[in-house]
Scaffold this active site. Structure first.
Site, short mmCIF file in Angstrom:
data_model
loop_
_atom_site.label_atom_id
_atom_site.label_comp_id
_atom_site.label_asym_id
_atom_site.label_seq_id
_atom_site.Cartn_x
_atom_site.Cartn_y
_atom_site.Cartn_z
N HIS A 1 0.88 -1.18 0.00
CA HIS A 1 0.00 0.00 0.00
C HIS A 1 0.92 1.23 0.00
O HIS A 1 2.01 1.18 0.58
CB HIS A 1 -0.82 0.14 1.28
CG HIS A 1 -1.67 -1.02 1.68
ND1 HIS A 1 -1.19 -2.14 2.29
CD2 HIS A 1 -3.01 -1.20 1.59
CE1 HIS A 1 -2.20 -2.97 2.57
NE2 HIS A 1 -3.31 -2.42 2.15
N ASP B 1 2.36 2.03 3.43
CA ASP B 1 3.38 1.13 4.00
C ASP B 1 4.78 1.60 3.66
O ASP B 1 5.73 1.28 4.36
CB ASP B 1 3.32 -0.29 3.39
CG ASP B 1 1.95 -0.89 3.36
OD1 ASP B 1 1.15 -0.55 4.24
OD2 ASP B 1 1.69 -1.71 2.45
N GLU C 1 -11.01 -7.19 -3.20
CA GLU C 1 -10.79 -8.19 -2.14
C GLU C 1 -11.97 -8.17 -1.18
O GLU C 1 -12.11 -7.24 -0.38
CB GLU C 1 -9.47 -7.84 -1.42
CG GLU C 1 -9.08 -8.88 -0.40
CD GLU C 1 -7.73 -8.57 0.22
OE1 GLU C 1 -6.81 -8.09 -0.48
OE2 GLU C 1 -7.59 -8.80 1.44
C1 XUL Z 1 -7.16 -6.46 5.36
C2 XUL Z 1 -6.48 -6.91 4.13
C3 XUL Z 1 -5.70 -5.90 3.39
C4 XUL Z 1 -5.77 -6.06 1.92
C5 XUL Z 1 -5.09 -4.95 1.15
O1 XUL Z 1 -7.89 -7.43 6.02
O2 XUL Z 1 -6.54 -8.06 3.79
O3 XUL Z 1 -4.39 -5.97 3.83
O4 XUL Z 1 -5.18 -7.25 1.52
O5 XUL Z 1 -5.55 -3.70 1.50
CO CO Z 2 -5.70 -9.14 2.23
#
Ligand code: XUL
Ligand code: CO
Length: 433
Positions: A99, A102, A230
């Protein structure tokens, strides 16, 4: 070289009999499994956030880890990058994921964030060039900073929507510049805490519009990777709109995006949604939206997203069985969205956690490949549905209620139940493990 991982050797394959902690027992990158090297099946990635940005906090206590890069300066961000790429090389992971938050210091404005990100992206580009490590996916952190407390795309304040859209653009630019193979959207705060203050209709429209803009920008910039959503049902918000694969598919259909967006499916999120990981993988395959996986393990008692490193080989086997049935990864891969336990303080813990996770995945993949190769499971499944492949079965599908009723009467159809043979199949699966 930093001295963070000093004395830790590069991890090599030594086979199942090795008693060396710093060795792979199952992950043998060039071993051919179903016609291609294991490394190309698994496409491992390390997650920057858990390994390098997470301080070890839990709801009752703060930082437990002490890392020399824990400070919000560009110098610290570069030290963090040095250590991260050293870990990628020790583990021989071909990919990483990040991200924006990060990897760069937090600025005081959008412009400062962008400038910081661009500086780190240049540093990454050089390191990727030197090491051959590639980017599986990039993403924007639209959930940690307090400005996102009421959501990003779904925020009641249009200024937050705008800030989020602009941030996504910079993260897509960064991903494209680094040759990333996917761009991920996880909506941690795209949901609500209470319906009393929430206009769900508007929030869903806002989320749909943001996703359309992301897809438009992907085409405008000529990004050839996949856009992935996701799913997760809750945590941090009480209810999240991207609840699970099936829910997201309905959302994609509503906004005309079902051919544009695929899924990044996380093991722990599947558990939180009340599903098994393999259920979510199979659902995505059936809907034609399987993309990538976030690999971890959830605690089955706590009800939290515990993001533990995977170590349960039978679970991995069933997961990779579904991945193989989906035709394997194309742009996707196996990202370790997993973190150490907060008492695991040492540099070696970080390495050994990944070694165990990679080995568990490799053992699962091998078992899954053997199950598929053998064909017994698929033969049993096909036999169960064989009636549908007969002329009568096909006719039934193209008939109507009147026609079917006449046929039931004429042929005196009176079905005898047939065993589902679940235990027999469970015994069969255990033989491959
Ligand atoms: C949070 C999660 C995140 C995503 C990316 O539960 O899985 O780390 O993978 O934002
Ligand atoms: Co994740």
């Amino acid at each position: 070289m930093t001295d963070f991982f000093k004395d830790i050797p590069a991890i090599k394959y030594e086979g199942p009999k090795s008693d060396n902690d710093y060795a792979f027992r199952h992950y043998n990158p060039d071993e051919i499994v179903m016609g291609k090297p294991m490394k190309d099946h698994l496409r491992f990635a390390a997650a920057y956030w858990h390994s390098f940005a997470w301080p070890g906090g839990d709801p009752f206590g703060g930082q437990t880890f002490e890392r020399p890069w824990f400070s919000d300066t560009m110098e610290a961000a570069k030290l963090k990058a040095d250590v991260a790429f050293e870990m990628f090389q020790i583990l021989n992971v071909p990919y990483f994921c990040f991200h924006d938050a990060d990897v760069r210091p937090e600025g005081n404005s959008f412009a400062e964030n962008t400038k910081n990100l661009e500086e780190i992206v240049d540093c990454f580009a050089q390191k990727m060039d030197e090491t051959g490590v590639k980017l599986l996916w990039g993403t924007a952190n639209l959930f940690s900073n307090r400005r996102f407390m009421s959501g990003a795309a779904t925020n009641p304040d249009p200024d937050v929507f705008a800030f989020s859209a602009a941030t996504i653009k910079t993260c897509m630019d960064a991903t494209m510049k680094l040759g990333g193979e996917n761009y991920v959207l996880w909506g941690g705060r795209e949901g609500y805490e209470t319906l009393l203050n929430t206009d769900m209709g508007r929030e869903r429209q806002q989320a749909g519009r943001m996703l359309q803009m992301v897809v438009d920008y992907k085409h405008k910039m000529g990004f050839e990777g996949a856009i992935l959503i996701e799913p997760k049902p809750q945590e941090p918000t009480k209810h999240q709109y991207d609840y699970d694969v099936a829910t997201v598919y309905g959302f994609l259909k509503e906004f005309g995006l079902e051919g544009e967006v695929k899924m990044n499916i996380e093991q722990g999120h599947a558990i939180l949604a009340g599903h098994s990981f393999e259920h979510e993988l199979a659902m995505a395959r059936e809907l034609g939206i399987f993309g990538s996986i976030d690999m971890n393990r959830n605690d089955y008692q706590s009800g939290w997203d515990t993001d533990q490193f995977p170590n349960n080989v039978p679970e991995m086997a069933l997961a990779y069985y579904e991945v193989l049935r989906a035709g394997g990864f194309t742009t996707g891969g196996t990202n370790f969205d997993a973190k150490l336990r907060r008492q695991s303080l040492d540099a070696e813990d970080l390495i050994l956690a990944h070694v165990g996770g990679m080995d568990a995945c490799a053992a699962g993949l091998k078992a899954a490949a053997a199950m598929l190769d053998d064909g017994k499971l698929e033969a049993a499944r096909n036999a169960r549905y064989a009636g549908w492949d007969t002329d009568a079965g096909q006719t039934l599908m193209n008939s109507d209620l009147d026609g079917i009723t006449s046929s039931v009467l004429a042929n005196n159809i009176n079905p005898e139940p047939i065993s589902g043979r679940q235990e027999r199949l469970e015994n069969l699966v255990n033989r491959y493990l």
